[in-house]
Design a protein around this motif. Structure first.
Motif, PDB file in Angstrom:
ATOM      1  N   ILE A 125     -25.214  19.461  -2.933  1.00 34.18           N
ATOM      2  CA  ILE A 125     -24.972  19.203  -1.513  1.00 34.18           C
ATOM      3  C   ILE A 125     -23.465  19.249  -1.249  1.00 34.18           C
ATOM      4  O   ILE A 125     -22.671  18.636  -1.964  1.00 34.18           O
ATOM      5  CB  ILE A 125     -25.570  17.831  -1.135  1.00 34.18           C
ATOM      6  CG1 ILE A 125     -27.103  17.870  -1.290  1.00 34.18           C
ATOM      7  CG2 ILE A 125     -25.154  17.400   0.264  1.00 34.18           C
ATOM      8  CD1 ILE A 125     -27.840  18.850  -0.406  1.00 34.18           C
ATOM      9  N   ALA A 126     -23.109  19.996  -0.207  1.00 37.30           N
ATOM     10  CA  ALA A 126     -21.685  20.236   0.048  1.00 37.30           C
ATOM     11  C   ALA A 126     -21.022  19.106   0.820  1.00 37.30           C
ATOM     12  O   ALA A 126     -19.808  18.958   0.777  1.00 37.30           O
ATOM     13  CB  ALA A 126     -21.518  21.547   0.815  1.00 37.30           C
ATOM     14  N   SER A 127     -21.825  18.315   1.535  1.00 41.88           N
ATOM     15  CA  SER A 127     -21.247  17.228   2.317  1.00 41.88           C
ATOM     16  C   SER A 127     -21.102  16.015   1.404  1.00 41.88           C
ATOM     17  O   SER A 127     -22.088  15.391   1.025  1.00 41.88           O
ATOM     18  CB  SER A 127     -22.158  16.908   3.503  1.00 41.88           C
ATOM     19  OG  SER A 127     -21.593  15.862   4.242  1.00 41.88           O
ATOM     20  N   MET A 128     -19.882  15.699   1.043  1.00 42.95           N
ATOM     21  CA  MET A 128     -19.664  14.773  -0.061  1.00 42.95           C
ATOM     22  C   MET A 128     -19.354  13.349   0.358  1.00 42.95           C
ATOM     23  O   MET A 128     -19.186  12.478  -0.478  1.00 42.95           O
ATOM     24  CB  MET A 128     -18.535  15.317  -0.929  1.00 42.95           C
ATOM     25  CG  MET A 128     -18.830  16.731  -1.368  1.00 42.95           C
ATOM     26  SD  MET A 128     -17.528  17.477  -2.293  1.00 42.95           S
ATOM     27  CE  MET A 128     -18.100  17.267  -3.956  1.00 42.95           C
ATOM     28  N   SER A 129     -19.268  13.101   1.656  1.00 43.24           N
ATOM     29  CA  SER A 129     -18.843  11.767   2.086  1.00 43.24           C
ATOM     30  C   SER A 129     -20.001  10.794   2.278  1.00 43.24           C
ATOM     31  O   SER A 129     -19.769   9.609   2.478  1.00 43.24           O
ATOM     32  CB  SER A 129     -18.053  11.872   3.395  1.00 43.24           C
ATOM     33  OG  SER A 129     -16.911  12.664   3.207  1.00 43.24           O
ATOM     34  N   ARG A 299     -16.567  22.772   0.714  1.00 40.44           N
ATOM     35  CA  ARG A 299     -17.123  21.403   0.689  1.00 40.44           C
ATOM     36  C   ARG A 299     -16.714  20.695   1.976  1.00 40.44           C
ATOM     37  O   ARG A 299     -15.706  21.054   2.602  1.00 40.44           O
ATOM     38  CB  ARG A 299     -16.585  20.585  -0.500  1.00 40.44           C
ATOM     39  CG  ARG A 299     -16.710  21.222  -1.866  1.00 40.44           C
ATOM     40  CD  ARG A 299     -18.135  21.403  -2.310  1.00 40.44           C
ATOM     41  NE  ARG A 299     -18.514  22.807  -2.260  1.00 40.44           N
ATOM     42  CZ  ARG A 299     -19.709  23.279  -2.549  1.00 40.44           C
ATOM     43  NH1 ARG A 299     -20.674  22.485  -2.918  1.00 40.44           N
ATOM     44  NH2 ARG A 299     -19.964  24.575  -2.469  1.00 40.44           N
ATOM     45  N   VAL A 300     -17.459  19.670   2.296  1.00 39.48           N
ATOM     46  CA  VAL A 300     -17.172  18.887   3.491  1.00 39.48           C
ATOM     47  C   VAL A 300     -16.917  17.455   3.036  1.00 39.48           C
ATOM     48  O   VAL A 300     -17.836  16.738   2.656  1.00 39.48           O
ATOM     49  CB  VAL A 300     -18.375  18.980   4.454  1.00 39.48           C
ATOM     50  CG1 VAL A 300     -18.343  17.883   5.489  1.00 39.48           C
ATOM     51  CG2 VAL A 300     -18.391  20.351   5.134  1.00 39.48           C
ATOM     52  N   GLN A 301     -15.667  17.097   2.983  1.00 41.56           N
ATOM     53  CA  GLN A 301     -15.308  15.746   2.533  1.00 41.56           C
ATOM     54  C   GLN A 301     -14.186  15.249   3.435  1.00 41.56           C
ATOM     55  O   GLN A 301     -13.088  15.807   3.432  1.00 41.56           O
ATOM     56  CB  GLN A 301     -14.857  15.784   1.064  1.00 41.56           C
ATOM     57  CG  GLN A 301     -14.590  14.404   0.516  1.00 41.56           C
ATOM     58  CD  GLN A 301     -14.301  14.421  -0.987  1.00 41.56           C
ATOM     59  OE1 GLN A 301     -14.469  15.433  -1.661  1.00 41.56           O
ATOM     60  NE2 GLN A 301     -13.850  13.296  -1.499  1.00 41.56           N
ATOM     61  N   HIS A 302     -14.493  14.191   4.170  1.00 42.39           N
ATOM     62  CA  HIS A 302     -13.571  13.789   5.236  1.00 42.39           C
ATOM     63  C   HIS A 302     -12.199  13.362   4.713  1.00 42.39           C
ATOM     64  O   HIS A 302     -11.205  13.485   5.413  1.00 42.39           O
ATOM     65  CB  HIS A 302     -14.176  12.645   6.052  1.00 42.39           C
ATOM     66  CG  HIS A 302     -15.582  12.932   6.508  1.00 42.39           C
ATOM     67  ND1 HIS A 302     -16.006  14.197   6.899  1.00 42.39           N
ATOM     68  CD2 HIS A 302     -16.671  12.126   6.629  1.00 42.39           C
ATOM     69  CE1 HIS A 302     -17.287  14.140   7.233  1.00 42.39           C
ATOM     70  NE2 HIS A 302     -17.714  12.912   7.064  1.00 42.39           N
TER      71      HIS A 302
END
Ligand code: SF4
Ligand code: SF4
Lengths: 387, 453
Positions: A125-129, A299-302
């Motif tokens: 999963i690319a959304s890591m937050s 990736r999506v990590q805020h």
């Protein structure tokens, strides 16, 4: 060129030849083609496969051109072309962990062209937050283990996996030593040579690669030798290696490459797998650690900012400017590029965006643009010195 | 026989008979957007979201919801996308980037006070662009992203979050791609499907917790059940209408179904929605009963694959009609929007909702898409496939050449490709469309001649 460098360059130049020769010298063993950029190769290594990150080849795209449209990145179109021409038949199986829409498009082509070759997508999963992601990645890692074991026909021995992790960490550590030495000006290797080091690591048996790196470091790498006017950081270029002609051209225009965050560069080697954890847990953790060490727009990590990373890297290396190499049509890169631009404008770092394609790079136009960048940086330095 | 539910059918060009229900439906959409624009005045919180149809959750939470793609599509359909795309380009977005995202990010840049002329406190629209954009899209109170199938969809919202300086909260729901890893993998079945469903359901629960924190109110589960019940009924009516198009000549076309995409995808689940789709179904039924065809002289029945080309919607409908080609069904209209209503249990809706999000037609790999395409080609007795090779939407374009060759191999039907885009008119080439359409229709004629039809 000394012997280890020569061998590494040879493998990097023709990965397919290496794979074919490896199969001949390892009868009964399997080769697993891995798609970039996050699959944990250690698992395959521990199961007895030769894991190979499939590289863009140098052939002009022909058969594959009609399968994926022209607005796909050079890597995915070339993968489709290799699949269409049967060039990927040297692999016994494929593994993918990255959800890039274009990459999955190419993977679908690979399955369509060779339906008999297993291709497993174990989506990280690319959304890591979100809290749920860590559990899901861990779960997916277990699925991948199951699939690797099924392909190998034997369970993965945990101790063997720990050994593979140690071996891969050693390889990364040796490569980082060389990258750090380049950044600090203690050695000089060309951009193409640095790429050979990493690209060969993606292809070769790791123990063999480690041995060559150790030999290289023992023999020593010369310092200096560059007449460069400016120091540059190369940024970006996911999934495949930028053409070496382009790297040569940058240097030919009077620049020295001091650091990078290319996938065929620091991005690939930046993070070790922890050796103090259960190996499967450690590989899951590695996925998250990598994106903290060199944030990736896929990736999506805020709280992981590639722009901040790049700014720090430029400060650390003392680079005078940045060349952003973008695989044309790469969506995550296109999306994040304005944030990089904003950061570079704010810190007054000269930069240049070069979009690359599999074929037909307009080298003379690019030369003019790089020369203009070098000139701009030189003038800036002259003005600064006069103040 | 049903009674005529419409006033007299309107006729455009020489051969298309447009549906009256859709003329009425246009007003519902205009009202919906007007409602969004006035949300801050009414003290309502606004959520910006992309991808999956989470709107029933937002509705139940008492929010106003703005679907980013829908807003981009609306701007493009009204030919008002220019200022937002210009603002995006000035900010640094390259033209090859998904034009939905480019347009929407341009709105975000304007909304955040960027762009050629700084925008005001509440709107995307600078004074300069106000007329052109014809909107006053309020700033979001928070973002929710739940994009199926396309990695760009998730990255786009992350970038919007950054354009707003990370000052607006965001929540991501990740929808696993259905690759078909397991031997038992199939459309809506198998271990992969079950595991993905569980994972998405759990995230929806987390999302609801997040929303409760944003609104400061407990979530109204009854309201969710109620709206999902309306959506289920509306969807069943829509599908009944679609099924009637198996008739020859077809009573309605793909373009008619495009006109009701917004309604099923993001309008509030309520009685008005049900009434609207009942009127659509009834009008199609009336046409069947009274031998009214969508095209005056249907000679070819086509299937459309690709995301919509919003800039050219009316133009394309006419173009195909000129050649007596009825475009009847498509991946976008027929496999995207609550198309499996039986999975919705209004008493316990989350599982069916999660499954619906997984069923997005860009969330499947090739084998499932082959199945869906060929199923619909057989169901509507299709003569040829039209592929909209969508320049900046790789998610929809991914499998197209392979779908075409599979359909040729298994059903013997030809295909054509034309270039265009979701929201950037510059990628559309009309002469290419025309020459390729003519060539495909000729090949259909040849096939018929050989078969003695
Ligand atoms: S280069 Fe970019 S677009 Fe191409 S496969 Fe990699 S991440 Fe995807
Ligand atoms: S590329 Fe297509 S599917 Fe992906 S975000 Fe854009 S419009 Fe959506």
């Amino acid at each position: 060129m000394n012997a280890p460098l020569h061998r590494l360059a040879e493998v990097a130049a023709d990965p397919d030849a290496y794979v074919v020769a490896w199969k001949q010298s390892h009868p009964g063993r399997k080769v697993a083609g891995v798609l970039p950029m996050n699959f944990p190769e250690e698992l395959l290594h521990a199961a007895g496969f030769l894991p190979v990150v499939i590289q863009e080849n140098r052939d002009p795209d022909s058969d594959g051109r009609v399968i994926l449209a022209e607005f796909y990145c050079g890597y995915t179109r070339n993968l489709a072309d290799q699949a269409a021409k049967g060039k990927l038949d040297i692999y016994d199986t494929y593994f993918v962990a990255d959800h890039c829409v274009q990459l999955l498009g190419a993977a679908d082509v690979m399955r369509f062209k060779a339906p008999g070759t297993p291709i497993y997508f174990g989506q990280f999963i690319a959304s890591m937050s979100e809290e749920s992601t860590a559990r899901k990645v861990r779960n997916e890692m277990e699925h991948i283990v199951g699939e690797v074991e099924r392909g190998a026909g034997t369970p993965i021995d945990r101790e063997r996996l720990a050994e593979s992790i140690r071996l891969y960490n050693t390889d990364r550590r040796l490569l980082r030593m060389i990258f750090d030495a380049r950044r600090e000006g203690r050695i000089h290797l060309s951009g193409a040579q640095m790429q050979d080091l990493v690209k060969s690591s993606m292809v070769m048996d790791k123990a063999e690669h480690v041995a060559l790196l150790e030999q290289l470091l023992t023999e020593g790498i010369a310092a200096g030798g560059s007449q460069a006017r400016v120091k540059l950081h190369l940024s970006g270029h996911f999934c495949h290696a930028p053409k070496q002609e382009l790297l040569d051209l940058i240097e030919d225009c009077g620049a020295m490459i001091v650091d990078d965050d290319l996938y065929h560069g620091r991005r690939y080697i930046t993070t070790d797998v922890r050796e103090d954890l259960d190996p499967i847990e450690a590989l899951s953790t590695w996925y998250f650690d990598r994106n903290v060490n060199v944030p990736c727009p896929t990736r999506v990590q805020h709280d992981a900012d590639w722009d901040t990373y790049l700014s720090n890297a430029v400060s650390e290396s003392g680079a005078d400017g940045v060349i952003v190499l973008m695989a044309k049509f790469c969506e995550p890169h296109m999306l994040l590029y304005p944030e990089l631009r904003k950061m570079m404008d704010e810190r007054d770092t000269p930069y240049l965006l070069i979009e690359t394609e599999h074929e037909g790079l307009p080298m003379e136009t690019i030369r003019t643009r790089i020369e203009a960048l070098v000139e701009r940086i030189s003038r800036k330095a002259t003005v600064a010195a006069a103040l | 026989m049903t009674t005529n539910p419409t006033t007299s059918p309107t006729t455009t060009g020489s051969t298309v008979t447009r549906m009256q229900a859709n003329v009425e439906g246009g007003k519902m959409i205009a009202d919906y957007w007007e409602n969004i624009f006035t949300a801050p005045e009414r003290g309502k919180k606004v959520v910006w979201y992309n991808g999956s149809a989470l709107n029933p959750i937002f509705q139940a939470a008492g929010l106003e919801w703005c679907h980013g793609e829908a807003f981009s599509a609306r701007l493009a359909a009204q030919h008002l996308e220019g200022p937002a795309q210009l603002a995006g380009a000035e900010y640094g977005y390259i033209q090859e980037l998904c034009s939905y995202s480019r347009t929407h990010l341009g709105c975000a840049v304007l909304s955040n006070g960027g762009g050629p002329t700084p925008g005001g406190e509440t709107g995307v629209v600078s004074a300069l662009d106000q007329q052109e954009l014809a909107s006053k899209l309020p700033k979001p109170d928070f973002f929710v992203n739940a994009y199926s199938g396309c990695s760009t969809g998730q990255q786009w919202d992350e970038v919007t979050y950054r354009v707003f300086g990370k000052s607006v909260p965001i929540f991501n729901v990740s929808i696993p791609f259905l690759w078909g890893n397991k031997p038992d993998s199939r459309y809506m079945g198998g271990q992969e499907w079950d595991e993905a469903t569980d994972y998405v359901v759990a995230q929806l629960r987390d999302l609801i917790t997040f929303i409760e924190a944003q609104t400061g109110r407990p979530f109204d589960w009854d309201a969710l059940s109620e709206s999902m019940s309306y959506i289920r009924t509306a969807s069943e009516l829509r599908l009944e209408g679609m099924d009637l198009c198996a008739k020859k000549p077809t009573p309605a076309t793909y373009w008619d179904w495009i006109a009701s995409v917004a309604h099923i995808n993001f309008l509030p689940g309520n009685q008005e929605l049900v009434d609207y789709f009942r009127s659509v179904r009834d009008e199609v039924q009336y046409r069947v009963d009274n031998e009214v065809s969508a095209l005056q002289n249907e000679r070819y029945r086509l299937y459309f694959d690709g995301i919509m080309n919003w800039n050219k919607l009316g133009w394309l409908a006419k173009r195909f009609a000129e050649y007596d080609a009825a475009v009847i069904a498509g991946r976008y209209t027929h496999s995207s929007f609550w198309q499996e209503p039986q999975i919705i249990d209004p008493n316990d809706p989350l599982r069916g909702m999660a499954q619906h999000y997984l069923l997005c037609p860009i969330n499947h790999s090739l084998p499932t898409l082959d199945y869906l395409t060929q199923r619909d080609c057989e169901r509507f007795d299709i003569d040829g496939l039209v592929f909209h090779s969508t320049r900046t939407c790789r998610a929809f374009t991914n499998p197209q050449t392979m779908l075409a060759s599979s359909a040729k191999e298994h059903l013997g039907i030809p295909a054509m490709f034309f270039e265009g885009d979701v929201a950037d008119a510059s990628f559309y080439k009309d002469d290419i469309l025309e020459s390729r359409l003519v060539a495909m229709l000729e090949s259909i004629d040849v096939r018929r001649a050989k078969a003695g039809v």
